[in-house]
Design a protein around this motif. Structure first.
Motif, PDB file in Angstrom:
ATOM      1  N   GLY A  80       0.815  -1.214   0.000  1.00 28.74           N
ATOM      2  CA  GLY A  80       0.000   0.000   0.000  1.00 28.74           C
ATOM      3  C   GLY A  80       0.848   1.263   0.000  1.00 28.74           C
ATOM      4  O   GLY A  80       0.582   2.219  -0.733  1.00 28.74           O
ATOM      5  N   LEU A  81       1.903   1.254   0.819  1.00 25.66           N
ATOM      6  CA  LEU A  81       2.745   2.454   0.921  1.00 25.66           C
ATOM      7  C   LEU A  81       3.525   2.713  -0.364  1.00 25.66           C
ATOM      8  O   LEU A  81       3.666   3.852  -0.797  1.00 25.66           O
ATOM      9  CB  LEU A  81       3.720   2.288   2.097  1.00 25.66           C
ATOM     10  N   MET A  82       4.027   1.640  -0.962  1.00 23.63           N
ATOM     11  CA  MET A  82       4.800   1.821  -2.201  1.00 23.63           C
ATOM     12  C   MET A  82       3.879   2.278  -3.332  1.00 23.63           C
ATOM     13  O   MET A  82       4.235   3.153  -4.118  1.00 23.63           O
ATOM     14  CB  MET A  82       5.484   0.486  -2.559  1.00 23.63           C
ATOM     15  N   LEU A  83       2.683   1.710  -3.383  1.00 25.35           N
ATOM     16  CA  LEU A  83       1.732   2.135  -4.416  1.00 25.35           C
ATOM     17  C   LEU A  83       1.417   3.623  -4.243  1.00 25.35           C
ATOM     18  O   LEU A  83       1.398   4.388  -5.214  1.00 25.35           O
ATOM     19  CB  LEU A  83       0.450   1.289  -4.343  1.00 25.35           C
ATOM     20  N   ALA A  84       1.192   4.046  -2.999  1.00 25.58           N
ATOM     21  CA  ALA A  84       0.881   5.460  -2.741  1.00 25.58           C
ATOM     22  C   ALA A  84       2.023   6.359  -3.205  1.00 25.58           C
ATOM     23  O   ALA A  84       1.806   7.407  -3.805  1.00 25.58           O
ATOM     24  CB  ALA A  84       0.617   5.666  -1.249  1.00 25.58           C
ATOM     25  N   GLN A  85       3.251   5.929  -2.953  1.00 27.84           N
ATOM     26  CA  GLN A  85       4.405   6.739  -3.353  1.00 27.84           C
ATOM     27  C   GLN A  85       4.477   6.840  -4.883  1.00 27.84           C
ATOM     28  O   GLN A  85       4.699   7.913  -5.436  1.00 27.84           O
ATOM     29  CB  GLN A  85       5.684   6.105  -2.770  1.00 27.84           C
ATOM     30  N   LEU A  86       4.271   5.728  -5.571  1.00 21.63           N
ATOM     31  CA  LEU A  86       4.336   5.731  -7.036  1.00 21.63           C
ATOM     32  C   LEU A  86       3.203   6.581  -7.625  1.00 21.63           C
ATOM     33  O   LEU A  86       3.414   7.334  -8.577  1.00 21.63           O
ATOM     34  CB  LEU A  86       4.280   4.291  -7.573  1.00 21.63           C
ATOM     35  N   LEU A  87       2.010   6.468  -7.047  1.00 22.21           N
ATOM     36  CA  LEU A  87       0.876   7.261  -7.548  1.00 22.21           C
ATOM     37  C   LEU A  87       1.133   8.749  -7.318  1.00 22.21           C
ATOM     38  O   LEU A  87       0.880   9.579  -8.183  1.00 22.21           O
ATOM     39  CB  LEU A  87      -0.430   6.839  -6.852  1.00 22.21           C
ATOM     40  N   HIS A  88       1.685   9.054  -6.160  1.00 22.73           N
ATOM     41  CA  HIS A  88       2.001  10.454  -5.851  1.00 22.73           C
ATOM     42  C   HIS A  88       2.946  11.030  -6.922  1.00 22.73           C
ATOM     43  O   HIS A  88       2.736  12.128  -7.434  1.00 22.73           O
ATOM     44  CB  HIS A  88       2.638  10.519  -4.462  1.00 22.73           C
ATOM     45  N   LEU A  89       3.985  10.240  -7.286  1.00 19.91           N
ATOM     46  CA  LEU A  89       4.958  10.722  -8.283  1.00 19.91           C
ATOM     47  C   LEU A  89       4.295  10.913  -9.649  1.00 19.91           C
ATOM     48  O   LEU A  89       4.757  11.692 -10.466  1.00 19.91           O
ATOM     49  CB  LEU A  89       6.139   9.753  -8.394  1.00 19.91           C
ATOM     50  N   SER A  90       3.209  10.191  -9.905  1.00 18.50           N
ATOM     51  CA  SER A  90       2.500  10.324 -11.181  1.00 18.50           C
ATOM     52  C   SER A  90       1.358  11.336 -11.100  1.00 18.50           C
ATOM     53  O   SER A  90       0.572  11.448 -12.037  1.00 18.50           O
ATOM     54  CB  SER A  90       1.898   8.976 -11.593  1.00 18.50           C
ATOM     55  N   GLY A  91       1.216  11.980  -9.957  1.00 17.82           N
ATOM     56  CA  GLY A  91       0.152  12.976  -9.813  1.00 17.82           C
ATOM     57  C   GLY A  91      -1.245  12.372  -9.701  1.00 17.82           C
ATOM     58  O   GLY A  91      -2.244  13.026 -10.030  1.00 17.82           O
ATOM     59  N   ILE A  92      -1.325  11.140  -9.246  1.00 13.52           N
ATOM     60  CA  ILE A  92      -2.637  10.494  -9.053  1.00 13.52           C
ATOM     61  C   ILE A  92      -2.970  10.524  -7.554  1.00 13.52           C
ATOM     62  O   ILE A  92      -2.146  10.123  -6.726  1.00 13.52           O
ATOM     63  CB  ILE A  92      -2.616   9.032  -9.586  1.00 13.52           C
TER      64      ILE A  92
END
Ligand code: RFL
Ligand code: PHB
Length: 393
Positions: free
Chosen positions: A17-29
């Motif tokens: 969950g945390l890694m997904l959140a970080q990746l989404l954040h970097l993509s502006g999602i």
């Protein structure tokens, strides 16, 4: 009831969950994480310790690897030991890659810190988290927090809530196929602030059962011994644990064993489990929510990271290019890799443990497997290739 909306609701703040959140954040999602436990509980859990080559690269690309690069221990090999015979799997020579020893606890802390520093939201102590209308185009997640009820409307729900989570249960039983194997033993693990017995990990199999010598740093060791699931942690004093470990790793290795008080001691069951499919409507499962491996291959955490890398790509393609192709392919792509990691974890578990139901024949088969691996570069390479991690797709 308070009502909000976001693009992706992530259930669970483990590594997936945390890694997904970080990746989404970097993509502006936009996303919101809902976590049942407190932050200190999540940050205190002692679990996996080995990161595959690809997981390290992914954490670097996600901008959360500063401490990992400073403190992680790069390992070019590990040892398999069978009834006193030893064989080193040289990961570097056999694959050109290495693994990094860095605790899941540290990965979790780094990811939580990055999320909060970026102003992202994690709702800790979210109770009664319930995905609703997951097959509709606007699913919701309901939960309660600090005595109040909340609802978040979203495009997608990422079920990253581990094996005992609620997400997988949302998939109707007639849709969900489950594959499982429970091993007739567990691992008793001890963490202790003593220097590791060797520079590299040792997986040892002997008449008394399996043992694993691992570490977290040059001054913190992590050891495991195979135990019966009837046993309780309280049955094992520190002294009894060290005595048993010394017997299982043999006198040569035990000569370098430094004993000390345990700072954590727990028993984990061993199981293999896969849920198919990993998607139902707009609910997508990742990590332990969809699959479990026995820890022998050090794959659990790495599979969670690999799943969310695929899932992130799929969300990106949906939001950037308005294409749902990658989301449609997510379950099949993730499962193809998951099953290979299941196979490897099962293979290494079957080779290295004592099974109560095994006869002398099966023990000879295990020894023959070990002898074959020791004498064949091809067989050693097959282990090395799986251990450093198979390609994402
Ligand atoms: P996690 O880490 O279990 O995180 C799931 C998160 O979801 C939360 N949660 C909920 N939140 C909201 N509502 C609900 N209803 C919820 N239900 C659960 C949980 O509190 C948690 O924070 O899953 P994730 O992110 O998929 O990560 C997977 C890894 O944690 C896992 O594969 C490995 O740690 C497995 N594992 C080990 N793997 C190894 O490779 N080597 C090991 O030595 C090793 N030891 C272990 C382990 C797993 C253990 N578990 C699951 C009990 C030792 C243990 C004890
Ligand atoms: C650990 O250090 O906790 C560890 C290492 C390798 C494994 C399992 C656990 O295969």
């Amino acid at each position: 009831m308070s009502v909000k909306s976001t693009q992706v609701v992530i259930i669970g703040s483990g590594p997936a969950g945390l890694m997904l959140a970080q990746l989404l954040h970097l993509s502006g999602i936009d996303c919101i994480i809902l976590e049942r436990q407190t932050r200190s509980y999540v940050e205190g859990r002692i679990r996996a310790g080995v990161l595959e080559h690809g997981s390290v690269e992914a954490l670097r690309e996600a901008g959360v690897a500063d401490r990992l690069d400073r403190e992680g221990l790069v390992h070019d090999g590990f040892e398999l030991a069978f009834e006193g015979n030893r064989h080193r799997i040289c990961l570097k020579d056999l694959t050109g890659k290495s693994v990094t020893v860095y605790g899941q606890t540290e990965v979790t802390r780094d990811l939580i810190e990055a999320r909060l520093a970026a102003g992202g939201e994690i709702v800790f102590e979210a109770a009664n988290v319930t995905p609703v209308d997951v097959t509709s185009s606007r699913p919701q997640v309901r939960y309660s927090h600090a005595g109040r009820d909340h609802e978040i409307a979203c495009d997608f729900i990422a079920g990253c809530d581990g094996f005992h989570g609620v997400s997988r249960q949302t998939i109707p039983e007639d849709v969900r196929k489950e594959f499982k194997r429970v091993y007739p033993f567990g691992w008793l693990g001890v963490l202790s602030d003593v220097p590791p017995v060797a520079d590299e990990l040792i997986y040892a199999s002997g008449d008394r059962g399996f043992a694993l010598c691992s570490m977290r740093s040059g001054s913190r060791s992590r050891y495991y011994i195979q135990c019966s699931m009837d046993e309780e942690v309280e049955d094992w004093s520190d002294e009894a644990f060290w005595d048993e470990l010394a017997l299982r790793i043999g006198p040569d290795t035990a000569a370098n064993l430094v004993r000390g008080p345990s700072i954590e001691k727990s028993i984990a069951p061993l199981r293999s489990y896969v849920c198919e499919p990993m998607r139902h409507g707009n609910l997508l499962l990742a990590g332990d929510a969809a699959h479990i491996v026995p820890p022998t291959g050090a794959k659990g955490l790495n599979l969670a990271i690999a799943d969310v890398r695929l899932l992130h790509r799929a969300f990106e393609s949906r939001y950037r290019n308005n294409s749902s192709d990658a989301l449609d392919a997510y379950s099949a792509s993730a499962l193809a890799r998951v099953w290979k990691a299941e196979r490897f974890s099962w293979y290494l578990s079957m080779m290295m443990h004592r099974f109560p139901e095994h006869s002398a024949f099966e023990r000879r088969m295990q020894r023959a497997e070990f002898d074959y691996v020791s004498s064949s570069e091809a067989a050693s390479r097959a282990i090395a290739e799986n251990y450093v991690g198979l390609p994402l797709d």
